[in-house]
Write an enzyme that holds these catalytic residues in place. Sequence first.
Site, PDB file in Angstrom:
ATOM      1  N   GLY A   1       0.900  -1.311   0.049  1.00 46.79           N
ATOM      2  CA  GLY A   1      -0.033   0.005   0.128  1.00 46.79           C
ATOM      3  C   GLY A   1       0.949   1.295  -0.056  1.00 46.79           C
ATOM      4  CE  LYS A   2       5.468   0.743  -4.074  1.00 48.35           C
ATOM      5  NZ  LYS A   2       4.766  -0.467  -4.118  1.00 48.35           N
ATOM      6  NE  ARG A   3      -2.885   2.903   2.308  1.00 47.01           N
ATOM      7  CZ  ARG A   3      -3.362   2.465   1.303  1.00 47.01           C
ATOM      8  NH1 ARG A   3      -2.524   2.431   0.036  1.00 47.01           N
ATOM      9  NH2 ARG A   3      -4.696   2.006   1.325  1.00 47.01           N
TER      10      ARG A   3
END
Lengths: 304, 304
Positions: free
Chosen positions: A101-103
Amino acid sequence: MIDRLIEAIEAKKNPTVLGLDTRIEYFPEKFASGFDLTTFSGAADGIIAYNKALMDALFGTVPAVKIQLAYYEMYGLEGLRAFAETIGYAKKKGFVVMVDGKRNDIGATATAYAAAYLGETPLAGENARAFDADYLTVNPYLGSDGVLPFVEACKAQDKGIFVLVKTSNPSSGQLQDLVVEGESIYQRVGRLVVEWGKELIGKYGYSDVGAVVGATYPEQGAELRRLLPSVFFLVPGYGAQGGGGKELAGCFDGSGRGAIVNASRSLLCAYKKHGGDFDEAAFAEAKRMREDLAEAVALRRERS
Amino acid sequence: MIDRLIEAIEAKKNPTVLGLDTRIEYFPEKFASGFDLTTFSGAADGIIAYNKALMDALFGTVPAVKIQLAYYEMYGLEGLRAFAETIGYAKKKGFVVMVDGKRNDIGATATAYAAAYLGETPLAGENARAFDADYLTVNPYLGSDGVLPFVEACKAQDKGIFVLVKTSNPSSGQLQDLVVEGESIYQRVGRLVVEWGKELIGKYGYSDVGAVVGATYPEQGAELRRLLPSVFFLVPGYGAQGGGGKELAGCFDGSGRGAIVNASRSLLCAYKKHGGDFDEAAFAEAKRMREDLAEAVALRRERS
Protein backbone atom coordinates in the site's frame (compact mmCIF):
# COMPACT_ATOMS: atom_id res chain seq x y z
CA MET A 1 7.41 -11.92 11.80
CA ILE A 2 10.72 -11.92 9.90
CA ASP A 3 11.61 -15.33 11.37
CA ARG A 4 8.29 -16.71 10.17
CA LEU A 5 8.92 -15.29 6.70
CA ILE A 6 12.44 -16.71 6.52
CA GLU A 7 11.26 -20.11 7.72
CA ALA A 8 8.41 -20.14 5.21
CA ILE A 9 10.89 -19.36 2.43
CA GLU A 10 13.19 -22.15 3.58
CA ALA A 11 10.38 -24.67 3.94
CA LYS A 12 9.40 -24.06 0.31
CA LYS A 13 13.02 -23.53 -0.77
CA ASN A 14 11.67 -20.59 -2.67
CA PRO A 15 12.25 -16.86 -2.04
CA THR A 16 9.27 -15.91 -4.21
CA VAL A 17 6.22 -13.85 -3.34
CA LEU A 18 3.15 -14.13 -5.55
CA GLY A 19 2.05 -10.59 -6.42
CA LEU A 20 -1.72 -10.53 -6.59
CA ASP A 21 -2.00 -7.43 -8.78
CA THR A 22 -5.08 -9.04 -10.24
CA ARG A 23 -7.15 -7.18 -12.81
CA ILE A 24 -9.89 -8.40 -15.07
CA GLU A 25 -7.86 -7.73 -18.22
CA TYR A 26 -5.61 -10.63 -17.16
CA PHE A 27 -8.37 -13.25 -17.17
CA PRO A 28 -8.26 -15.85 -19.94
CA GLU A 29 -11.41 -15.82 -22.03
CA LYS A 30 -12.79 -19.07 -20.67
CA PHE A 31 -12.44 -17.86 -17.08
CA ALA A 32 -13.76 -14.36 -17.83
CA SER A 33 -16.98 -15.74 -19.30
CA GLY A 34 -18.01 -17.01 -15.85
CA PHE A 35 -18.43 -13.48 -14.45
CA ASP A 36 -20.33 -10.31 -15.26
CA LEU A 37 -17.30 -8.12 -15.80
CA THR A 38 -19.39 -5.09 -16.73
CA THR A 39 -19.94 -4.39 -13.00
CA PHE A 40 -17.63 -3.81 -10.03
CA SER A 41 -19.40 -6.60 -8.19
CA GLY A 42 -18.84 -9.13 -10.96
CA ALA A 43 -15.24 -7.99 -11.39
CA ALA A 44 -14.66 -8.48 -7.66
CA ASP A 45 -16.16 -11.98 -7.77
CA GLY A 46 -13.88 -12.84 -10.69
CA ILE A 47 -10.81 -11.48 -8.89
CA ILE A 48 -11.61 -13.48 -5.76
CA ALA A 49 -12.03 -16.68 -7.79
CA TYR A 50 -8.83 -16.02 -9.77
CA ASN A 51 -6.82 -15.32 -6.63
CA LYS A 52 -8.15 -18.40 -4.88
CA ALA A 53 -7.35 -20.66 -7.83
CA LEU A 54 -3.81 -19.25 -7.99
CA MET A 55 -3.32 -19.69 -4.26
CA ASP A 56 -4.68 -23.24 -4.45
CA ALA A 57 -2.15 -23.99 -7.19
CA LEU A 58 0.83 -22.30 -5.51
CA PHE A 59 0.56 -22.70 -1.74
CA GLY A 60 2.85 -25.73 -1.78
CA THR A 61 5.52 -23.88 -3.79
CA VAL A 62 5.34 -20.20 -2.90
CA PRO A 63 5.59 -19.00 0.72
CA ALA A 64 4.00 -15.55 0.52
CA VAL A 65 1.55 -13.35 -1.35
CA LYS A 66 1.73 -9.59 -1.89
CA ILE A 67 -1.56 -7.86 -2.53
CA GLN A 68 -1.28 -4.57 -4.39
CA LEU A 69 -4.01 -2.37 -2.92
CA ALA A 70 -4.26 -0.04 -5.93
CA TYR A 71 -5.76 -2.81 -8.06
CA TYR A 72 -8.48 -3.41 -5.49
CA GLU A 73 -9.23 0.25 -4.70
CA MET A 74 -9.67 0.72 -8.44
CA TYR A 75 -12.79 -1.47 -8.31
CA GLY A 76 -14.32 0.55 -5.46
CA LEU A 77 -15.95 -0.96 -2.38
CA GLU A 78 -16.47 -4.23 -4.24
CA GLY A 79 -12.75 -4.33 -5.01
CA LEU A 80 -12.00 -3.86 -1.34
CA ARG A 81 -14.32 -6.74 -0.54
CA ALA A 82 -12.15 -8.84 -2.87
CA PHE A 83 -9.06 -7.51 -1.08
CA ALA A 84 -10.38 -8.54 2.34
CA GLU A 85 -11.47 -11.96 1.11
CA THR A 86 -8.10 -12.52 -0.55
CA ILE A 87 -6.29 -11.76 2.73
CA GLY A 88 -8.51 -14.18 4.59
CA TYR A 89 -8.02 -16.99 2.08
CA ALA A 90 -4.26 -16.41 1.90
CA LYS A 91 -3.96 -16.75 5.66
CA LYS A 92 -6.08 -19.91 5.63
CA LYS A 93 -3.69 -21.37 3.05
CA GLY A 94 -0.70 -20.54 5.24
CA PHE A 95 0.83 -17.77 3.11
CA VAL A 96 2.68 -14.87 4.72
CA VAL A 97 0.46 -11.97 3.64
CA MET A 98 2.01 -8.71 2.48
CA VAL A 99 -0.10 -5.68 1.64
CA ASP A 100 1.55 -3.35 -0.84
CA GLY A 101 0.00 0.00 0.00
CA LYS A 102 3.09 2.25 0.29
CA ARG A 103 1.23 4.07 3.07
CA ASN A 104 2.65 7.19 4.66
CA ASP A 105 1.45 10.11 6.74
CA ILE A 106 2.19 12.21 9.82
CA GLY A 107 2.39 10.35 13.13
CA ALA A 108 -1.23 10.22 14.29
CA THR A 109 -2.44 9.26 10.83
CA ALA A 110 0.34 6.72 10.32
CA THR A 111 -0.95 5.15 13.54
CA ALA A 112 -4.36 4.81 11.90
CA TYR A 113 -2.85 3.13 8.82
CA ALA A 114 -0.87 0.79 11.06
CA ALA A 115 -4.08 -0.08 12.88
CA ALA A 116 -5.82 -0.78 9.57
CA TYR A 117 -3.25 -3.23 8.20
CA LEU A 118 -1.03 -4.46 11.02
CA GLY A 119 -2.73 -3.80 14.30
CA GLU A 120 -5.97 -3.16 16.08
CA THR A 121 -8.49 -0.35 15.85
CA PRO A 122 -9.88 1.03 19.09
CA LEU A 123 -13.64 0.64 19.35
CA ALA A 124 -15.85 1.30 22.35
CA GLY A 125 -15.01 -1.65 24.54
CA GLU A 126 -12.59 -3.96 22.75
CA ASN A 127 -10.23 -3.34 19.88
CA ALA A 128 -10.91 -5.03 16.53
CA ARG A 129 -8.84 -5.96 13.50
CA ALA A 130 -9.63 -4.31 10.17
CA PHE A 131 -7.49 -6.04 7.50
CA ASP A 132 -4.82 -7.76 9.59
CA ALA A 133 -2.01 -8.57 7.16
CA ASP A 134 1.49 -9.69 8.17
CA TYR A 135 3.43 -7.03 6.28
CA LEU A 136 2.78 -3.57 4.87
CA THR A 137 4.92 -1.49 2.51
CA VAL A 138 5.64 2.05 3.73
CA ASN A 139 6.92 5.21 2.01
CA PRO A 140 9.60 7.13 3.98
CA TYR A 141 9.26 10.67 2.55
CA LEU A 142 7.89 12.03 5.86
CA GLY A 143 10.81 10.78 7.96
CA SER A 144 10.95 9.00 11.30
CA ASP A 145 7.78 10.20 12.95
CA GLY A 146 5.80 9.03 9.92
CA VAL A 147 7.37 5.57 10.05
CA LEU A 148 7.73 4.81 13.76
CA PRO A 149 3.98 4.22 14.30
CA PHE A 150 4.28 1.32 11.85
CA VAL A 151 7.36 0.07 13.70
CA GLU A 152 5.40 0.23 16.97
CA ALA A 153 2.69 -1.93 15.42
CA CYS A 154 5.35 -4.41 14.28
CA LYS A 155 6.61 -4.61 17.84
CA ALA A 156 3.21 -4.90 19.50
CA GLN A 157 1.66 -7.31 16.99
CA ASP A 158 4.65 -9.29 15.66
CA LYS A 159 4.28 -7.87 12.17
CA GLY A 160 6.67 -6.44 9.60
CA ILE A 161 7.06 -3.56 7.17
CA PHE A 162 9.08 -2.97 4.03
CA VAL A 163 10.15 0.65 3.62
CA LEU A 164 10.70 1.98 0.10
CA VAL A 165 14.44 2.47 -0.30
CA LYS A 166 15.24 2.04 -4.00
CA THR A 167 12.17 1.44 -6.14
CA SER A 168 12.10 -0.49 -9.41
CA ASN A 169 10.66 2.17 -11.73
CA PRO A 170 12.69 4.04 -14.39
CA SER A 171 12.52 7.43 -12.65
CA SER A 172 13.25 6.13 -9.15
CA GLY A 173 16.64 7.84 -9.30
CA GLN A 174 15.14 11.29 -9.75
CA LEU A 175 14.98 11.79 -5.99
CA GLN A 176 16.37 8.54 -4.58
CA ASP A 177 19.77 8.80 -6.32
CA LEU A 178 20.45 12.43 -5.39
CA VAL A 179 23.69 12.60 -3.43
CA VAL A 180 23.95 14.46 -0.12
CA GLU A 181 27.34 14.64 1.55
CA GLY A 182 28.65 11.69 -0.42
CA GLU A 183 25.61 9.53 0.24
CA SER A 184 22.57 8.94 -1.96
CA ILE A 185 19.08 9.54 -0.60
CA TYR A 186 18.31 5.83 -0.90
CA GLN A 187 21.43 4.99 1.13
CA ARG A 188 20.37 7.54 3.74
CA VAL A 189 16.91 5.97 3.86
CA GLY A 190 18.60 2.57 4.13
CA ARG A 191 20.49 3.75 7.20
CA LEU A 192 17.25 5.03 8.70
CA VAL A 193 15.66 1.63 8.05
CA VAL A 194 18.47 -0.01 10.06
CA GLU A 195 17.88 2.47 12.87
CA TRP A 196 14.09 2.03 12.83
CA GLY A 197 14.40 -1.75 12.96
CA LYS A 198 17.27 -2.24 15.34
CA GLU A 199 15.12 -3.44 18.24
CA LEU A 200 13.26 -5.95 16.10
CA ILE A 201 16.04 -8.30 14.98
CA GLY A 202 15.06 -11.95 14.85
CA LYS A 203 17.08 -15.13 15.24
CA TYR A 204 18.51 -15.05 11.71
CA GLY A 205 19.93 -11.55 12.16
CA TYR A 206 17.23 -9.81 10.13
CA SER A 207 14.76 -7.20 11.35
CA ASP A 208 10.98 -6.95 11.04
CA VAL A 209 11.69 -3.60 9.39
CA GLY A 210 12.75 -4.46 5.84
CA ALA A 211 13.30 -2.54 2.62
CA VAL A 212 11.92 -2.46 -0.91
CA VAL A 213 14.83 -2.73 -3.34
CA GLY A 214 13.97 -2.99 -7.05
CA ALA A 215 15.26 -5.91 -9.11
CA THR A 216 15.82 -3.52 -11.97
CA TYR A 217 18.82 -1.97 -10.17
CA PRO A 218 21.03 -5.01 -9.39
CA GLU A 219 24.15 -2.97 -8.59
CA GLN A 220 22.35 -0.87 -6.03
CA GLY A 221 20.77 -4.05 -4.66
CA ALA A 222 24.19 -5.64 -4.09
CA GLU A 223 25.54 -2.45 -2.58
CA LEU A 224 22.58 -2.17 -0.21
CA ARG A 225 22.94 -5.85 0.76
CA ARG A 226 26.48 -5.05 1.95
CA LEU A 227 25.52 -1.78 3.67
CA LEU A 228 22.41 -3.08 5.43
CA PRO A 229 23.13 -6.60 6.73
CA SER A 230 20.14 -6.59 9.12
CA VAL A 231 17.61 -5.46 6.53
CA PHE A 232 15.57 -8.04 4.63
CA PHE A 233 14.67 -7.04 1.06
CA LEU A 234 11.38 -7.22 -0.78
CA VAL A 235 12.45 -7.19 -4.42
CA PRO A 236 9.89 -6.13 -7.03
CA GLY A 237 10.57 -5.84 -10.76
CA TYR A 238 11.45 -9.45 -11.57
CA GLY A 239 10.10 -10.76 -14.86
CA ALA A 240 7.70 -8.39 -16.56
CA GLN A 241 9.59 -5.28 -15.36
CA GLY A 242 12.87 -6.70 -16.66
CA GLY A 243 14.95 -8.07 -13.76
CA GLY A 244 16.18 -11.69 -14.21
CA GLY A 245 17.32 -14.24 -11.63
CA LYS A 246 21.09 -14.05 -11.95
CA GLU A 247 21.08 -10.29 -11.73
CA LEU A 248 19.50 -10.66 -8.30
CA ALA A 249 22.32 -12.72 -6.81
CA GLY A 250 23.64 -9.65 -5.01
CA CYS A 251 20.39 -9.14 -3.10
CA PHE A 252 20.98 -12.37 -1.17
CA ASP A 253 23.49 -12.96 1.62
CA GLY A 254 26.15 -15.68 1.75
CA SER A 255 23.65 -18.14 3.28
CA GLY A 256 21.17 -17.54 0.49
CA ARG A 257 18.90 -15.49 2.73
CA GLY A 258 18.10 -11.80 2.79
CA ALA A 259 15.55 -11.28 0.04
CA ILE A 260 12.17 -12.33 -1.31
CA VAL A 261 11.41 -11.64 -4.96
CA ASN A 262 7.99 -10.56 -6.16
CA ALA A 263 6.43 -11.83 -9.36
CA SER A 264 3.05 -10.49 -10.38
CA ARG A 265 2.22 -10.46 -14.08
CA SER A 266 4.64 -13.29 -14.90
CA LEU A 267 2.62 -15.57 -12.58
CA LEU A 268 -0.85 -14.04 -13.05
CA CYS A 269 -0.54 -14.28 -16.83
CA ALA A 270 1.75 -17.34 -17.07
CA TYR A 271 -0.83 -19.02 -19.30
CA LYS A 272 0.16 -16.65 -22.08
CA LYS A 273 3.67 -18.11 -21.97
CA HIS A 274 3.09 -21.73 -20.91
CA GLY A 275 -0.40 -22.26 -22.36
CA GLY A 276 -3.02 -24.44 -20.64
CA ASP A 277 -5.11 -23.44 -17.62
CA PHE A 278 -3.98 -20.27 -15.87
CA ASP A 279 -3.45 -21.94 -12.50
CA GLU A 280 -1.44 -24.83 -13.90
CA ALA A 281 0.60 -22.40 -16.00
CA ALA A 282 1.26 -20.31 -12.89
CA PHE A 283 2.50 -23.44 -11.14
CA ALA A 284 4.87 -24.23 -14.04
CA GLU A 285 6.14 -20.65 -14.03
CA ALA A 286 6.57 -20.65 -10.24
CA LYS A 287 8.74 -23.78 -10.52
CA ARG A 288 10.78 -22.19 -13.30
CA MET A 289 11.22 -19.05 -11.19
CA ARG A 290 12.23 -21.10 -8.16
CA GLU A 291 14.99 -22.74 -10.23
CA ASP A 292 16.04 -19.37 -11.60
CA LEU A 293 16.32 -17.93 -8.09
CA ALA A 294 18.10 -21.06 -6.84
CA GLU A 295 20.77 -20.37 -9.47
CA ALA A 296 21.02 -16.78 -8.26
CA VAL A 297 21.45 -17.95 -4.68
CA ALA A 298 24.05 -20.57 -5.74
CA LEU A 299 25.94 -17.88 -7.64
CA ARG A 300 25.91 -15.66 -4.55
CA ARG A 301 27.19 -18.51 -2.38
CA GLU A 302 30.06 -19.17 -4.78
CA ARG A 303 31.09 -15.55 -4.56
CA SER A 304 31.15 -15.46 -0.76
CA MET B 1 -10.38 21.89 -11.33
CA ILE B 2 -8.11 24.54 -9.82
CA ASP B 3 -10.37 27.31 -11.18
CA ARG B 4 -13.36 25.67 -9.53
CA LEU B 5 -11.47 25.47 -6.25
CA ILE B 6 -10.35 29.09 -6.40
CA GLU B 7 -13.86 30.26 -7.26
CA ALA B 8 -15.36 28.20 -4.44
CA ILE B 9 -12.88 29.77 -2.02
CA GLU B 10 -13.75 33.26 -3.26
CA ALA B 11 -17.48 32.64 -3.15
CA LYS B 12 -17.21 31.71 0.53
CA LYS B 13 -14.42 34.25 1.14
CA ASN B 14 -12.75 31.44 3.04
CA PRO B 15 -9.58 29.52 2.11
CA THR B 16 -10.45 26.73 4.57
CA VAL B 17 -10.85 23.02 3.94
CA LEU B 18 -12.72 20.93 6.50
CA GLY B 19 -10.56 17.91 7.29
CA LEU B 20 -12.85 14.95 7.91
CA ASP B 21 -10.37 12.90 9.94
CA THR B 22 -13.36 11.61 11.82
CA ARG B 23 -12.89 8.98 14.51
CA ILE B 24 -15.28 7.77 17.14
CA GLU B 25 -13.14 9.08 20.00
CA TYR B 26 -14.09 12.59 18.84
CA PHE B 27 -17.83 12.11 19.30
CA PRO B 28 -19.46 13.98 22.18
CA GLU B 29 -21.14 11.64 24.62
CA LYS B 30 -24.69 12.54 23.61
CA PHE B 31 -23.94 11.85 19.97
CA ALA B 32 -21.98 8.66 20.65
CA SER B 33 -24.87 7.12 22.56
CA GLY B 34 -26.91 6.90 19.34
CA PHE B 35 -24.59 4.30 17.80
CA ASP B 36 -23.24 0.88 18.65
CA LEU B 37 -19.58 1.88 18.70
CA THR B 38 -18.44 -1.59 19.70
CA THR B 39 -18.66 -2.67 16.02
CA PHE B 40 -17.12 -1.40 12.77
CA SER B 41 -20.60 -1.13 11.32
CA GLY B 42 -21.90 1.06 14.15
CA ALA B 43 -18.72 3.15 14.08
CA ALA B 44 -19.17 3.70 10.34
CA ASP B 45 -22.80 4.74 10.82
CA GLY B 46 -21.70 7.20 13.49
CA ILE B 47 -18.96 8.64 11.28
CA ILE B 48 -21.37 9.11 8.39
CA ALA B 49 -23.86 10.92 10.63
CA TYR B 50 -21.14 13.08 12.19
CA ASN B 51 -19.71 14.03 8.79
CA LYS B 52 -23.13 14.83 7.38
CA ALA B 53 -24.03 17.03 10.34
CA LEU B 54 -20.72 18.90 10.01
CA MET B 55 -21.20 19.35 6.28
CA ASP B 56 -24.77 20.55 6.84
CA ALA B 57 -23.45 23.13 9.30
CA LEU B 58 -20.50 24.29 7.19
CA PHE B 59 -21.42 24.11 3.50
CA GLY B 60 -22.32 27.80 3.47
CA THR B 61 -19.01 28.82 5.03
CA VAL B 62 -16.36 26.31 3.95
CA PRO B 63 -15.71 25.55 0.27
CA ALA B 64 -14.01 22.14 0.47
CA VAL B 65 -13.60 18.96 2.48
CA LYS B 66 -10.53 16.78 2.79
CA ILE B 67 -11.16 13.17 3.70
CA GLN B 68 -8.21 11.42 5.31
CA LEU B 69 -8.38 7.83 4.05
CA ALA B 70 -6.39 6.33 6.94
CA TYR B 71 -9.21 7.05 9.39
CA TYR B 72 -11.66 5.17 7.19
CA GLU B 73 -9.39 2.23 6.28
CA MET B 74 -8.86 1.81 10.03
CA TYR B 75 -12.51 0.76 10.38
CA GLY B 76 -12.23 -1.85 7.62
CA LEU B 77 -14.76 -2.33 4.84
CA GLU B 78 -17.40 -0.58 6.93
CA GLY B 79 -15.09 2.40 7.27
CA LEU B 80 -14.68 2.49 3.51
CA ARG B 81 -18.45 2.47 3.15
CA ALA B 82 -18.45 5.60 5.33
CA PHE B 83 -15.71 7.07 3.11
CA ALA B 84 -17.73 6.49 -0.07
CA GLU B 85 -20.90 7.85 1.47
CA THR B 86 -19.05 10.93 2.76
CA ILE B 87 -17.73 11.68 -0.74
CA GLY B 88 -21.21 11.36 -2.20
CA TYR B 89 -22.77 13.66 0.40
CA ALA B 90 -19.97 16.21 0.11
CA LYS B 91 -20.49 16.45 -3.64
CA LYS B 92 -24.24 16.81 -3.18
CA LYS B 93 -23.60 19.72 -0.82
CA GLY B 94 -21.34 21.37 -3.39
CA PHE B 95 -18.00 20.96 -1.62
CA VAL B 96 -14.79 20.48 -3.59
CA VAL B 97 -13.80 16.99 -2.42
CA MET B 98 -10.18 16.19 -1.64
CA VAL B 99 -9.04 12.68 -0.74
CA ASP B 100 -5.94 12.65 1.41
CA GLY B 101 -4.40 9.27 0.57
CA LYS B 102 -0.77 10.23 -0.19
CA ARG B 103 -0.84 7.51 -2.84
CA ASN B 104 2.27 6.56 -4.76
CA ASP B 105 3.55 3.66 -6.84
CA ILE B 106 5.26 2.75 -10.09
CA GLY B 107 3.57 3.88 -13.31
CA ALA B 108 1.09 1.08 -14.02
CA THR B 109 0.00 0.96 -10.39
CA ALA B 110 -0.18 4.75 -10.08
CA THR B 111 -2.57 4.55 -13.04
CA ALA B 112 -4.76 2.21 -10.98
CA TYR B 113 -4.77 4.62 -8.02
CA ALA B 114 -5.60 7.49 -10.34
CA ALA B 115 -8.49 5.44 -11.73
CA ALA B 116 -9.73 4.73 -8.21
CA TYR B 117 -9.87 8.35 -7.00
CA LEU B 118 -9.77 10.68 -9.99
CA GLY B 119 -10.70 8.75 -13.08
CA GLU B 120 -12.44 5.75 -14.49
CA THR B 121 -11.79 2.05 -14.13
CA PRO B 122 -11.97 -0.10 -17.26
CA LEU B 123 -14.64 -2.77 -17.05
CA ALA B 124 -15.85 -5.06 -19.82
CA GLY B 125 -17.87 -2.66 -21.93
CA GLU B 126 -17.94 0.77 -20.29
CA ASN B 127 -15.65 2.36 -17.74
CA ALA B 128 -17.00 3.08 -14.28
CA ARG B 129 -16.08 5.43 -11.44
CA ALA B 130 -14.90 3.98 -8.15
CA PHE B 131 -14.59 6.87 -5.65
CA ASP B 132 -14.52 9.91 -7.95
CA ALA B 133 -13.11 12.72 -5.81
CA ASP B 134 -11.93 16.08 -7.15
CA TYR B 135 -8.44 16.04 -5.66
CA LEU B 136 -6.00 13.42 -4.37
CA THR B 137 -2.77 13.89 -2.40
CA VAL B 138 0.26 12.14 -3.90
CA ASN B 139 3.72 11.25 -2.52
CA PRO B 140 6.63 12.02 -4.90
CA TYR B 141 9.33 9.60 -3.63
CA LEU B 142 9.15 7.49 -6.83
CA GLY B 143 9.76 10.42 -9.17
CA SER B 144 8.07 11.48 -12.41
CA ASP B 145 6.84 8.15 -13.75
CA GLY B 146 5.05 7.53 -10.45
CA VAL B 147 3.33 10.93 -10.55
CA LEU B 148 2.54 11.47 -14.23
CA PRO B 149 -0.32 8.92 -14.31
CA PHE B 150 -2.09 11.12 -11.75
CA VAL B 151 -1.37 14.18 -13.87
CA GLU B 152 -2.84 12.38 -16.89
CA ALA B 153 -6.01 11.73 -14.91
CA CYS B 154 -6.15 15.42 -13.95
CA LYS B 155 -5.93 16.32 -17.62
CA ALA B 156 -8.47 13.77 -18.85
CA GLN B 157 -11.00 14.23 -16.06
CA ASP B 158 -10.53 17.87 -14.99
CA LYS B 159 -9.25 16.89 -11.54
CA GLY B 160 -6.35 17.97 -9.35
CA ILE B 161 -3.60 16.59 -7.14
CA PHE B 162 -1.51 17.96 -4.30
CA VAL B 163 1.99 16.53 -4.24
CA LEU B 164 3.78 16.32 -0.88
CA VAL B 165 6.53 18.93 -0.94
CA LYS B 166 7.13 20.03 2.66
CA THR B 167 5.00 18.14 5.16
CA SER B 168 3.84 19.50 8.52
CA ASN B 169 5.28 16.82 10.84
CA PRO B 170 8.29 17.37 13.13
CA SER B 171 10.62 15.00 11.24
CA SER B 172 9.65 16.20 7.76
CA GLY B 173 13.11 17.75 7.43
CA GLN B 174 14.92 14.44 7.85
CA LEU B 175 14.75 13.80 4.10
CA GLN B 176 12.93 16.85 2.74
CA ASP B 177 15.43 19.41 4.06
CA LEU B 178 18.56 17.60 2.85
CA VAL B 179 20.50 19.89 0.52
CA VAL B 180 21.72 18.74 -2.89
CA GLU B 181 23.76 21.17 -4.94
CA GLY B 182 22.51 24.16 -2.98
CA GLU B 183 18.87 23.13 -3.16
CA SER B 184 16.79 21.25 -0.60
CA ILE B 185 14.93 18.09 -1.58
CA TYR B 186 11.61 19.86 -0.98
CA GLN B 187 12.65 22.68 -3.31
CA ARG B 188 13.67 20.11 -5.91
CA VAL B 189 10.30 18.40 -5.55
CA GLY B 190 8.67 21.82 -5.82
CA ARG B 191 10.41 22.41 -9.14
CA LEU B 192 9.21 19.00 -10.34
CA VAL B 193 5.65 19.94 -9.32
CA VAL B 194 5.91 23.04 -11.54
CA GLU B 195 7.13 20.86 -14.40
CA TRP B 196 4.43 18.19 -13.91
CA GLY B 197 1.69 20.82 -13.85
CA LYS B 198 2.82 23.23 -16.52
CA GLU B 199 0.21 22.15 -19.07
CA LEU B 200 -2.62 22.41 -16.58
CA ILE B 201 -2.59 26.11 -15.68
CA GLY B 202 -6.02 27.67 -15.22
CA LYS B 203 -7.25 31.19 -15.66
CA TYR B 204 -5.90 32.45 -12.33
CA GLY B 205 -2.36 31.32 -13.15
CA TYR B 206 -2.46 28.25 -10.93
CA SER B 207 -2.12 24.63 -11.99
CA ASP B 208 -4.24 21.56 -11.26
CA VAL B 209 -1.01 20.09 -9.89
CA GLY B 210 -0.60 21.65 -6.44
CA ALA B 211 1.61 21.03 -3.43
CA VAL B 212 1.22 20.11 0.23
CA VAL B 213 3.11 22.67 2.32
CA GLY B 214 2.81 22.36 6.10
CA ALA B 215 1.57 25.33 8.16
CA THR B 216 4.12 24.41 10.80
CA TYR B 217 6.98 25.68 8.59
CA PRO B 218 5.91 29.26 7.72
CA GLU B 219 9.32 30.34 6.45
CA GLN B 220 9.54 27.48 4.00
CA GLY B 221 5.93 28.18 3.01
CA ALA B 222 6.75 31.80 2.14
CA GLU B 223 9.90 30.76 0.31
CA LEU B 224 7.99 28.15 -1.73
CA ARG B 225 5.25 30.69 -2.51
CA ARG B 226 7.94 32.87 -4.14
CA LEU B 227 9.66 29.97 -5.92
CA LEU B 228 6.50 28.29 -7.24
CA PRO B 229 4.09 31.00 -8.42
CA SER B 230 1.96 28.54 -10.45
CA VAL B 231 1.57 25.99 -7.64
CA PHE B 232 -1.48 26.15 -5.38
CA PHE B 233 -0.85 25.01 -1.78
CA LEU B 234 -2.82 22.67 0.43
CA VAL B 235 -1.69 23.69 3.91
CA PRO B 236 -2.17 21.19 6.75
CA GLY B 237 -1.07 21.73 10.32
CA TYR B 238 -3.24 24.75 11.24
CA GLY B 239 -4.69 24.71 14.73
CA ALA B 240 -4.14 21.45 16.57
CA GLN B 241 -0.71 20.90 14.98
CA GLY B 242 0.40 24.41 15.98
CA GLY B 243 0.28 26.71 12.93
CA GLY B 244 -1.71 29.96 13.43
CA GLY B 245 -3.27 32.31 10.89
CA LYS B 246 -0.74 35.13 10.78
CA GLU B 247 2.14 32.73 10.34
CA LEU B 248 0.45 31.57 7.14
CA ALA B 249 0.44 34.97 5.46
CA GLY B 250 3.43 33.95 3.33
CA CYS B 251 1.57 31.01 1.80
CA PHE B 252 -0.79 33.40 -0.01
CA ASP B 253 0.01 35.55 -3.02
CA GLY B 254 -0.47 39.32 -3.30
CA SER B 255 -4.09 38.86 -4.41
CA GLY B 256 -4.86 36.70 -1.39
CA ARG B 257 -4.96 33.53 -3.47
CA GLY B 258 -2.61 30.58 -3.63
CA ALA B 259 -3.46 28.42 -0.64
CA ILE B 260 -6.20 26.54 1.15
CA VAL B 261 -5.72 25.74 4.81
CA ASN B 262 -6.89 22.46 6.34
CA ALA B 263 -8.45 22.23 9.78
CA SER B 264 -9.40 18.82 11.10
CA ARG B 265 -9.46 18.38 14.86
CA SER B 266 -10.05 22.08 15.55
CA LEU B 267 -13.34 21.82 13.61
CA LEU B 268 -14.25 18.20 14.39
CA CYS B 269 -13.81 18.81 18.12
CA ALA B 270 -14.72 22.51 18.25
CA TYR B 271 -17.37 21.71 20.88
CA LYS B 272 -14.58 21.14 23.39
CA LYS B 273 -13.55 24.77 22.96
CA HIS B 274 -16.82 26.52 22.17
CA GLY B 275 -19.25 24.25 24.06
CA GLY B 276 -22.74 23.47 22.77
CA ASP B 277 -23.63 21.07 19.96
CA PHE B 278 -20.67 19.85 17.91
CA ASP B 279 -22.03 21.12 14.61
CA GLU B 280 -22.87 24.59 15.93
CA ALA B 281 -19.47 24.74 17.62
CA ALA B 282 -17.80 23.77 14.33
CA PHE B 283 -19.66 26.61 12.65
CA ALA B 284 -18.47 29.09 15.29
CA GLU B 285 -14.91 27.83 14.95
CA ALA B 286 -15.07 27.96 11.13
CA LYS B 287 -16.12 31.60 11.33
CA ARG B 288 -13.29 32.35 13.77
CA MET B 289 -10.84 30.60 11.45
CA ARG B 290 -12.15 32.50 8.44
CA GLU B 291 -11.45 35.78 10.27
CA ASP B 292 -8.04 34.54 11.31
CA LEU B 293 -7.16 33.68 7.71
CA ALA B 294 -8.62 36.95 6.43
CA GLU B 295 -6.12 38.72 8.71
CA ALA B 296 -3.33 36.59 7.27
CA VAL B 297 -4.38 37.47 3.74
CA ALA B 298 -4.65 41.18 4.64
CA LEU B 299 -1.18 41.05 6.15
CA ARG B 300 0.15 39.48 2.96
CA ARG B 301 -1.51 42.15 0.83
CA GLU B 302 0.05 44.91 2.92
CA ARG B 303 3.46 43.41 2.35
CA SER B 304 3.09 43.16 -1.41
